[in-house]
Design a protein around this motif. Structure first.
Motif, PDB file in Angstrom:
ATOM      1  N   GLY A  21       0.814  -1.207   0.000  1.00 24.53           N
ATOM      2  CA  GLY A  21       0.000   0.000   0.000  1.00 24.53           C
ATOM      3  C   GLY A  21       0.852   1.263   0.000  1.00 24.53           C
ATOM      4  O   GLY A  21       0.581   2.217  -0.746  1.00 24.53           O
ATOM      5  N   LEU A  22       1.907   1.249   0.803  1.00 21.32           N
ATOM      6  CA  LEU A  22       2.819   2.395   0.837  1.00 21.32           C
ATOM      7  C   LEU A  22       3.566   2.552  -0.480  1.00 21.32           C
ATOM      8  O   LEU A  22       3.784   3.672  -0.956  1.00 21.32           O
ATOM      9  N   GLN A  23       3.957   1.423  -1.070  1.00 21.97           N
ATOM     10  CA  GLN A  23       4.692   1.475  -2.330  1.00 21.97           C
ATOM     11  C   GLN A  23       3.818   2.014  -3.465  1.00 21.97           C
ATOM     12  O   GLN A  23       4.291   2.756  -4.334  1.00 21.97           O
ATOM     13  N   VAL A  24       2.541   1.649  -3.467  1.00 20.55           N
ATOM     14  CA  VAL A  24       1.609   2.183  -4.471  1.00 20.55           C
ATOM     15  C   VAL A  24       1.471   3.692  -4.290  1.00 20.55           C
ATOM     16  O   VAL A  24       1.445   4.443  -5.278  1.00 20.55           O
ATOM     17  N   GLN A  25       1.384   4.145  -3.040  1.00 15.30           N
ATOM     18  CA  GLN A  25       1.304   5.583  -2.780  1.00 15.30           C
ATOM     19  C   GLN A  25       2.568   6.296  -3.247  1.00 15.30           C
ATOM     20  O   GLN A  25       2.510   7.405  -3.793  1.00 15.30           O
ATOM     21  N   ALA A  28       2.366   6.676  -6.984  1.00 17.18           N
ATOM     22  CA  ALA A  28       1.465   7.768  -7.350  1.00 17.18           C
ATOM     23  C   ALA A  28       2.138   9.128  -7.139  1.00 17.18           C
ATOM     24  O   ALA A  28       1.996  10.038  -7.960  1.00 17.18           O
ATOM     25  N   ALA A  29       2.885   9.249  -6.041  1.00 21.07           N
ATOM     26  CA  ALA A  29       3.604  10.503  -5.780  1.00 21.07           C
ATOM     27  C   ALA A  29       4.656  10.759  -6.858  1.00 21.07           C
ATOM     28  O   ALA A  29       4.861  11.899  -7.288  1.00 21.07           O
ATOM     29  N   ASN A 142      -6.837  10.437  -6.759  1.00 19.42           N
ATOM     30  CA  ASN A 142      -5.587  10.230  -6.024  1.00 19.42           C
ATOM     31  C   ASN A 142      -5.058   8.817  -6.199  1.00 19.42           C
ATOM     32  O   ASN A 142      -3.853   8.580  -6.140  1.00 19.42           O
ATOM     33  N   ARG A 143      -5.955   7.878  -6.444  1.00 18.91           N
ATOM     34  CA  ARG A 143      -5.547   6.488  -6.614  1.00 18.91           C
ATOM     35  C   ARG A 143      -4.997   6.225  -8.016  1.00 18.91           C
ATOM     36  O   ARG A 143      -4.049   5.465  -8.183  1.00 18.91           O
TER      37      ARG A 143
END
Length: 357
Positions: A21-25, A28-29, A142-143
């Motif tokens: 989940g953190l890696q996907v965020q 996206a960043a 955002n996703r």
């Protein structure tokens, strides 16, 4: 991520899910800050895929694969992007969540359109349009990087214009702009400005082009968004050249280098063709030839043939500049044939008028 890394290989599924989940965020960043085609973005999503493979079945696999698709799309690796998009649709089409199904249909349509397969692209984009629910899908920008409905409308407008439905295309552009501004989502707004500017170039609407680039330039500068800053710079150079200033062509060449250094190749064929036309109008014939050759090289490299008919038109204009009537006629006939095969009534008409003259 650094704190979780030691626990990922031997940790419980929950730890791996948290890390993914953190890696996907992070991915996206990277999309926003470094650009869709950047090496950093690619690395972030590739690492996320490794984590997803360690977990097995996970709902986060889709945003990971979508992130990888965006990287291939912006790098103009269109054959690979289309294959990945088709795999994504197979992954989600039997599910109950409409957002991934809508998105998978959209990106198949996008990949097909850039290969000049306009009629097929319209089929998938229309399906995505029908699946989009502004209430259910609200907040997914955002996703997935940008609002799903706005992104789909932008591409539908491009396709409709190519197919000769310019009035419908204009209506969709207005709807996309209104919807983008309502979201307040910066990346969505920049995405809208960017894609409307591509349509403005194709439609030869200089006023529309200027308005959207001025607005996008201000937003991207304020928020330090490299991808959109690069796009604004290359479009501003075209605007300068279009106003009759030869300096715009030199500025374009510099901006082209910045554009490609960020691994952003998508739509570069169109930009180079337009720069060549503007150089030709300024009697900078050799620079126009160089830009046309660069556009041809990009098509050969990427298979981005949606503006192949325009390139043949340009080559016809360059042949006429050398008083080579035969080669000009051959190029214009090829432009008509390509546009007709692709179903692009707008580009076919434009080429046919040149041929008749």
């Amino acid at each position: 991520m650094a704190l979780l890394s030691p626990q990922i290989d031997d940790g419980e599924r929950a730890i791996r899910e948290q890390a993914l989940g953190l890696q996907v965020q992070l991915g996206a960043a990277r999309l926003y800050r470094n650009g869709y085609g950047a090496d950093e973005t690619k690395a972030a999503f590739e690492h996320a895929l490794v984590l997803a493979d360690k977990i097995g079945e996970t709902p986060l696999r889709f945003p990971v694969l979508y992130g990888l698709w965006t990287n291939k799309y912006v790098r103009a690796q269109h054959a690979d992007a289309l294959t990945l998009a088709q795999s994504l649709l197979e992954l989600v089409e039997s599910g109950t969540d409409s957002a991934p199904v809508m998105l998978a249909n959209r990106i198949i349509g996008v990949s097909l359109s850039l290969g000049g397969r306009f009629v097929e692209a319209q089929h998938y984009l229309s399906r995505a349009h029908l699946l989009f629910d502004p209430v259910t899908h609200q907040g997914l920008a955002n996703r997935f990087g940008q609002d799903l409905g706005v992104a789909n409308s932008c591409y539908m407008a491009l396709i409709l214009w190519a197919l000769g439905e310019s009035r419908q295309a204009s209506t969709l552009v207005l709807e996309a702009e209104r919807a983008a501004l309502v979201t307040g989502h910066i990346n969505t707004i920049c995405y809208m400005h960017c894609h409307v500017s591509f349509l403005a170039l194709l439609a030869r609407d200089e006023a529309l082009l200027k308005r959207h680039i001025v607005e996008m330039s201000a937003i991207s500068t304020e928020h330090k968004l490299v991808l959109w800053q690069n796009h604004a710079s290359i479009m501003q150079a075209l605007i300068v050249a279009g106003a009759g200033d030869a300096l715009g062509i030199d500025q374009f060449m510099l901006a082209d280098t910045c554009y490609t250094s960020s691994k952003s190749h998508v739509f570069l064929t169109l930009l180079r063709i337009e720069a060549s036309y503007r150089a030709l109008a300024l009697e900078l014939v050799e620079k126009a030839r160089t830009l046309a050759d660069m556009a041809r090289a990009m098509i050969d490299q990427t298979g981005e043939t949606y503006v192949l008919a325009e390139l043949y038109r340009l080559e016809g204009a360059l042949a006429l500049k050398s008083e080579n009537q035969h080669d000009a006629e051959v190029s214009l006939k090829e432009a008509v044939a390509v546009a007709r095969k692709q179903g692009s009534k707008s580009l076919e008409l434009r080429a046919a008028l040149d041929l008749a003259n």
